[in-house]
Every structure is written in C-alpha cells, then in structure tokens.
Design an enzyme around this catalytic site. Structure first.
Site, PDB file in Angstrom:
ATOM      1  N   GLU A   1       0.866  -1.186   0.000  1.00  0.00           N
ATOM      2  CA  GLU A   1       0.000   0.000   0.000  1.00  0.00           C
ATOM      3  C   GLU A   1       0.902   1.235   0.000  1.00  0.00           C
ATOM      4  O   GLU A   1       1.572   1.516   0.993  1.00  0.00           O
ATOM      5  CB  GLU A   1      -0.898  -0.007   1.244  1.00  0.00           C
ATOM      6  CG  GLU A   1      -1.717   1.266   1.400  1.00  0.00           C
ATOM      7  CD  GLU A   1      -2.332   1.410   2.791  1.00  0.00           C
ATOM      8  OE1 GLU A   1      -2.642   0.384   3.436  1.00  0.00           O
ATOM      9  OE2 GLU A   1      -2.495   2.565   3.226  1.00  0.00           O
TER      10      GLU A   1
ATOM     11  N   ARG B   1       0.894  10.357   0.121  1.00  0.00           N
ATOM     12  CA  ARG B   1       1.326  11.423   1.025  1.00  0.00           C
ATOM     13  C   ARG B   1       2.563  12.144   0.521  1.00  0.00           C
ATOM     14  O   ARG B   1       3.044  13.068   1.164  1.00  0.00           O
ATOM     15  CB  ARG B   1       1.645  10.853   2.403  1.00  0.00           C
ATOM     16  CG  ARG B   1       0.462  10.218   3.067  1.00  0.00           C
ATOM     17  CD  ARG B   1       0.818   9.814   4.474  1.00  0.00           C
ATOM     18  NE  ARG B   1      -0.062   8.775   4.908  1.00  0.00           N
ATOM     19  CZ  ARG B   1       0.120   8.046   5.995  1.00  0.00           C
ATOM     20  NH1 ARG B   1       1.173   8.253   6.763  1.00  0.00           N
ATOM     21  NH2 ARG B   1      -0.744   7.121   6.323  1.00  0.00           N
TER      22      ARG B   1
ATOM     23  N   LYS C   1     -10.902  -1.310   6.930  1.00  0.00           N
ATOM     24  CA  LYS C   1      -9.690  -0.955   7.649  1.00  0.00           C
ATOM     25  C   LYS C   1     -10.124  -0.351   8.987  1.00  0.00           C
ATOM     26  O   LYS C   1     -11.083   0.422   9.035  1.00  0.00           O
ATOM     27  CB  LYS C   1      -8.895   0.069   6.831  1.00  0.00           C
ATOM     28  CG  LYS C   1      -7.797   0.803   7.596  1.00  0.00           C
ATOM     29  CD  LYS C   1      -6.896   1.577   6.659  1.00  0.00           C
ATOM     30  CE  LYS C   1      -6.027   2.566   7.431  1.00  0.00           C
ATOM     31  NZ  LYS C   1      -4.810   2.944   6.689  1.00  0.00           N
TER      32      LYS C   1
ATOM     33  N   THR D   1      -4.113   6.203   1.967  1.00  0.00           N
ATOM     34  CA  THR D   1      -4.453   7.596   2.252  1.00  0.00           C
ATOM     35  C   THR D   1      -5.329   8.169   1.142  1.00  0.00           C
ATOM     36  O   THR D   1      -5.228   9.351   0.785  1.00  0.00           O
ATOM     37  CB  THR D   1      -3.196   8.479   2.485  1.00  0.00           C
ATOM     38  OG1 THR D   1      -2.180   7.709   3.157  1.00  0.00           O
ATOM     39  CG2 THR D   1      -3.532   9.653   3.382  1.00  0.00           C
TER      40      THR D   1
HETATM   41  C1  3PG Z   1      -0.325   5.170   8.606  1.00  0.00           C
HETATM   42  O1  3PG Z   1      -1.142   5.936   9.029  1.00  0.00           O
HETATM   43  O2  3PG Z   1       0.729   5.527   8.082  1.00  0.00           O
HETATM   44  C2  3PG Z   1      -0.618   3.721   8.645  1.00  0.00           C
HETATM   45  O3  3PG Z   1      -1.785   3.472   9.329  1.00  0.00           O
HETATM   46  C3  3PG Z   1       0.530   2.987   9.244  1.00  0.00           C
HETATM   47  O4  3PG Z   1       0.692   3.401  10.541  1.00  0.00           O
HETATM   48  P1  3PG Z   1       2.016   2.997  11.329  1.00  0.00           P
HETATM   49  O5  3PG Z   1       3.100   3.884  10.776  1.00  0.00           O
HETATM   50  O6  3PG Z   1       1.695   3.312  12.753  1.00  0.00           O
HETATM   51  O7  3PG Z   1       2.273   1.559  11.082  1.00  0.00           O
END
Ligand code: 3PG
Length: 210
Positions: A40, A44, A128, A68
């Site tokens: 995934e 961002r 999710k 995201t």
């Molecule tokens: C995120 O928001 O980047 C994902 O949910 C992953 O979160 P993490 O960096 O806490 O694993």
C-alpha cells in the site's frame, strides 16, 4: 480482482511512504523476495503515483495499491497510475463512488461502530480499522466479534511486529497493516536488505497463524 483477494494474499500489508519513485522497483523486489504479496503506497508524497507505476511495472507479481485515499480524483489518478486497489483512513460517499467508477477495489477505513454499520449498508464487509491502537486497540475489535460478525478488519496505525500477533489472533482480523516493514527512512537509505528481512519476518506471521 476484489479487495478480499488483496486481504487473502497475506496477513501483513506494508504501508509505504516513499519519497523517490525510482526506489520503488527495488522496494517491491525486496518485499516479494521476503514473501510479501501486497503493498500500500500512501498518497502522502509527491512521488507516490509515480512510485505506484514504477512498482507495478517492475513487480507484476505484487499487488500494488494506494493508501491515504481521500477523493474521487485520487481514484482516477491511482487507476491511471496502475494501482490495483485503494485503502482509505475513513470513507466518504464521493470517495466510494469514485473508486466504484474507477473500478478500484476499496478497503474503507472506520473507527466507530456507527461508521462500520454505515459502510455495511453500502455493501462493505472488509474494513480498515484506523487508527488501530489509538482508536481502541485489540480490545475494541475483539468486542465486535459477537455483535458485528459480518465484518472483518485490517487494523492499521500503531501496530508493530511485537503486537501484530495479538491482532491476528482475533477471528475478525485476517490482516494487519503497518509501516514497520518498510519504514520511510530505511527506504530513503536504500537499505533493501533490512526491508527484505522485515518482509521475511512479516510473512512468517502468516505461517505462525495458520
Ligand atoms: C499510517 O497511518 O501511516 C498507517 O496506518 C501505518 O501506521 P504505522 O506507521 O503506525 O504503522
């Protein structure tokens, strides 16, 4: 392909924040060599869409999706980039419609029972759970097994190698997501040996569970 196929591909989904698209092929190879079949790539960074394209082209055996996801425009962009699924922290009608129009399977995010019920009304049963640790942790999702048996969850957000087995022990958690397999700084260092080792460790969680 459906989102169930992505979830069935392994019980740990790497969540990736990548700054340079040209790192994506080697990253994808490291994940595959470690036994991971999904990735995934979060929208961002400015290079996220190019990274999706580069990874998908270099690694046809890897299911490369986008995270995201926020808008219908994202759905069009990800489809055009060659992404094959979408993950969102929450869900809006516009995003859901955009993913449907783009024929992009969506794993929509929810963190409350009402949000889950609303997504259930729209036909979603795989969700999710985000942000997993902050929104209630293992106990929250465990408490949903009896009243909401129609849902399966991919918790993401704050999950580490140490507590992933606690989540995966739950009947309603087939998969967890996390950035610990391929941390942003480790990608930037091009330390794909470490990422491959993390992937091996993550893939072994699948085996321990079954
Ligand atoms: C995120 O928001 O980047 C994902 O949910 C992953 O979160 P993490 O960096 O806490 O694993």
């Amino acid at each position: 392909m459906q989102i169930a196929d992505v979830i069935a591909a392994g019980c740990v989904m790497p969540v990736i924040v990548i700054d340079k698209a040209h790192d994506a092929p080697a990253l994808g190879e490291a994940l595959l060599e470690g036994g991971i079949r999904t990735a995934e790539i979060t929208l961002r960074t400015a290079s996220a869409l190019d990274a999706i394209t580069a990874m998908a082209q270099a690694c046809p055996d890897l299911m490369v999706g986008a995270g995201t996801m926020m808008t219908a425009e994202h759905a069009r962009q990800v489809r055009d980039a060659g992404g094959c699924f979408a993950v969102s922290p929450g869900a809006t009608d516009a995003l859901i419609a955009g993913c449907a129009a783009a024929k992009l399977p969506l794993l929509p995010g929810a963190s409350s029972v009402s949000e889950m019920m609303q997504l259930g009304e729209k036909g979603f049963s795989l969700l999710k759970f985000f942000p997993a640790s902050a929104a209630g942790g293992v106990d929250f999702i465990k408490a949903l097994i009896s009243p909401l048996p129609q849902f399966q969850f991919c918790p993401t957000g704050g999950i580490s190698l140490a507590d992933a087995p606690d989540w995966l022990a739950l009947d309603n958690v087939p998969c967890v997501g996390g950035s610990w397999i391929a941390p942003r700084d480790v990608i930037a260092e091009n330390n794909f040996t470490t990422i491959k080792q993390n992937a091996i460790t993550a893939a072994a969680l699948t085996k321990q569970r079954s």
